[in-house]
Design an enzyme around this catalytic site. Structure first.
Site, mmCIF file in Angstrom:
data_model
loop_
_atom_site.group_PDB
_atom_site.id
_atom_site.type_symbol
_atom_site.label_atom_id
_atom_site.label_comp_id
_atom_site.label_asym_id
_atom_site.label_seq_id
_atom_site.Cartn_x
_atom_site.Cartn_y
_atom_site.Cartn_z
ATOM 1 N N HIS A 133 0.868 -1.181 0.000
ATOM 2 C CA HIS A 133 0.000 0.000 0.000
ATOM 3 C C HIS A 133 0.910 1.238 0.000
ATOM 4 C CE1 HIS A 133 -2.844 2.916 1.795
ATOM 5 N NE2 HIS A 133 -3.817 2.090 1.470
ATOM 6 N N ASP A 210 2.917 -4.737 8.063
ATOM 7 C CA ASP A 210 1.716 -3.907 7.903
ATOM 8 C C ASP A 210 0.519 -4.830 8.093
ATOM 9 O OD1 ASP A 210 -0.513 -2.622 6.955
ATOM 10 O OD2 ASP A 210 0.436 -1.801 5.156
ATOM 11 N N GLN A 213 -4.588 -5.226 7.007
ATOM 12 C CA GLN A 213 -5.579 -6.159 6.461
ATOM 13 C C GLN A 213 -5.511 -7.538 7.120
ATOM 14 O OE1 GLN A 213 -7.970 -5.229 4.518
ATOM 15 N NE2 GLN A 213 -7.201 -3.228 3.896
ATOM 16 N N LYS A 236 -10.535 -0.463 10.763
ATOM 17 C CA LYS A 236 -10.709 -1.706 9.979
ATOM 18 C C LYS A 236 -11.006 -2.907 10.880
ATOM 19 C CE LYS A 236 -7.456 -0.166 6.427
ATOM 20 N NZ LYS A 236 -8.112 0.251 5.189
ATOM 21 N N CYS A 374 -4.724 2.541 -3.648
ATOM 22 C CA CYS A 374 -3.442 3.000 -3.071
ATOM 23 C C CYS A 374 -2.331 1.984 -3.301
ATOM 24 C CB CYS A 374 -3.571 3.321 -1.586
ATOM 25 S SG CYS A 374 -4.636 4.703 -1.249
HETATM 26 N N1 PMP Z 1 -1.791 -0.721 4.538
HETATM 27 C C1 PMP Z 1 -2.775 -1.465 4.038
HETATM 28 C C2 PMP Z 1 -2.470 -2.860 3.572
HETATM 29 C C3 PMP Z 1 -4.075 -0.960 3.945
HETATM 30 O O1 PMP Z 1 -5.056 -1.703 3.451
HETATM 31 C C4 PMP Z 1 -4.318 0.359 4.402
HETATM 32 C C5 PMP Z 1 -5.706 0.970 4.295
HETATM 33 N N2 PMP Z 1 -6.338 0.763 3.077
HETATM 34 C C6 PMP Z 1 -3.261 1.095 4.933
HETATM 35 C C7 PMP Z 1 -2.024 0.515 4.981
HETATM 36 C C8 PMP Z 1 -3.458 2.477 5.451
HETATM 37 O O2 PMP Z 1 -4.338 2.480 6.546
HETATM 38 P P1 PMP Z 1 -4.862 3.824 7.166
HETATM 39 O O3 PMP Z 1 -5.374 4.651 6.022
HETATM 40 O O4 PMP Z 1 -5.935 3.419 8.115
HETATM 41 O O5 PMP Z 1 -3.705 4.503 7.839
#
Ligand code: PMP
Length: 416
Positions: A133, A210, A213, A236, A374
């Site tokens: 991401h 990270d 997910q 999440k 993203c």
């Molecule tokens: N890493 C991953 C794998 C994600 O799915 C996300 C959110 N889509 C993020 C990072 C970023 O999370 P946040 O916007 O809650 O900081």
């Protein structure tokens, strides 16, 4: 059909009872019952989380850690209880290893600025993967540019799996951190993080996982995983937005210096010098997100009451069910086809833009995500501008998936 029926029966739990816990699922969108399939972006909140936040404001709203009065002590108690619950939720050894952040992104930035940057020198390397991401790319890119360091990107296969041999080859004496997603938000691929960490340990390289997910969908145990850092977002895991967790091994918490200064993190301050408190509070400058932490604690309780293994099983059943139905849509290309997946399905169609699919599905009351999610480097790898992504949560049902495919059929007819 045989397969669909059997996957429906593999696992049964009272999803209707779960659905009653989520008030938003009652609402209609475009005069249709809401079908929410955008859970990888954020999940809906159970009443217990909404109540916990509202009770904080109704009953004991106060600032934490600084007051001797009853309300402040109650707020501090609940805030610190949330830290204890966060530690238990991911299997950390102690609450002293839990830093509250704004979310996954904030946690990665903290590790980049406070842990890696001071150790980074010209020519050093940071190892990432093709499926990260942007939140797990840009914070590293920023410090790499500042320090003349280099990002090394581990490749993936056509089925969306990390190529382990190639990953291993990227590791060198120059590697200062490996930062890898546990589960891909775009494809659902579950990475073999234990193997990655094992390789890293053999080379004495710290690893950040990270967990944005993974924390919402499976039982996580950071102590047995033996990662150095693990980050995830409250919103999440059925909790509020604006709160997240950074797990860091206690030795790192002790060795890192804060990169943001402010109240609440100090032991003594003079105009010449500041000394910091020990432990996670050192990284929580300013009034923290108190309602967020309290809501998050209620979310942990909620997930535990259902059971993370149950959540994983239910979502896996939905994934199999939806996958089997995609076989009726040969024109659809699924992005990420490995066996080892969480409940995320991304798909692309030649000559049809995902925005059009998403916009038309919304007319049926269906919420899916469209775009690059993203993960632009990953989109470039698959040579698609974006995908349509359905992602599952604990309250989704096979009936909703049936409804989705009925709507998709109509939408594709409209667009072709
Ligand atoms: N890493 C991953 C794998 C994600 O799915 C996300 C959110 N889509 C993020 C990072 C970023 O999370 P946040 O916007 O809650 O900081």
């Amino acid at each position: 059909m045989q397969n669909i029926e059997s996957s429906k029966k593999v696992f049964e739990f009272d999803v209707e009872k779960i659905r009653n816990d989520f008030p938003i699922l009652e609402r209609e969108v475009n005069n249709k019952k809401l079908v929410y399939l955008d859970n990888a972006a954020t999940v809906q909140k159970p009443q217990a989380v909404i109540d916990a936040i509202s009770n904080y404001y109704k009953l004991y709203n106060s600032n934490v850690h600084r007051g001797v009065h009853t309300l402040s002590q109650e707020a501090s108690h609940h805030y610190e209880q949330a830290r204890i619950k966060a530690a238990a939720f991911i299997g950390a050894k102690s609450a002293q290893e839990i830093i509250f952040t704004k979310g996954t992104t904030d946690g990665i930035n903290l590790v980049a600025q406070s842990f890696v940057k001071p150790r980074l020198q010209k020519g050093n390397e940071i190892v990432l993967t093709m499926m990260e991401h942007h939140s797990n790319i840009i914070p590293w890119q920023m410090i790499a540019q500042e320090k003349d360091a280099v990002l090394k990107i581990a490749p993936i296969s056509e089925s969306g799996e990390l190529v382990m041999d190639e990953f291993e080859k990227l590791i060198s004496k120059q590697t200062k951190i490996i930062a890898v997603t546990h589960v891909s938000n775009t494809m659902g691929t579950i990475n073999n993080v234990s193997k990655i960490i094992e390789i890293a340990k053999q080379n004495s390289i710290p690893v950040l996982i990270d967990g944005a997910q993974s924390a919402p969908h499976m039982q996580v145990d950071v102590a047995s995983m033996d990662c150095d850092f693990y980050v995830f977002s409250g919103h999440k895991v059925y909790g509020p937005t604006g709160i997240g967790v950074l797990y860091a091994k206690e030795e790192h918490i002790n060795s890192m210096q804060p990169y943001q200064g402010g109240g609440g993190i100090i032991s003594t301050v003079t105009f010449n010098k500041t000394t910091y408190v020990q432990g996670p509070l050192k990284f929580e400058a300013g009034t923290p997100n108190i309602e967020g932490a309290i809501g998050l604690a209620a979310a942990f309780d909620y997930c535990n009451s259902v059971g993370m293994e149950t959540i994983f099983e239910h979502e896996t059943m939905l994934l199999k069910y939806a996958n089997s139905q995609f076989k009726n849509f040969p024109q659809v290309k699924i992005i990420g086809t490995t066996e080892h997946k969480a409940g995320v399905i991304s798909f692309a169609l030649e000559n049809i833009h995902p925005f059009d699919i998403g916009t038309l599905l919304d007319k049926f009351g269906i919420a899916v995500r469209t775009g690059h999610h993203c993960t632009q480097p990953l989109m470039n790898f698959f040579n698609v501008p974006g995908t349509t992504r359905m992602s599952f949560g604990i309250y989704n049902t096979t009936q909703e998936i049936d409804y989705f495919f009925g709507a998709l059929e109509k939408v594709l007819r409209m667009l072709s």
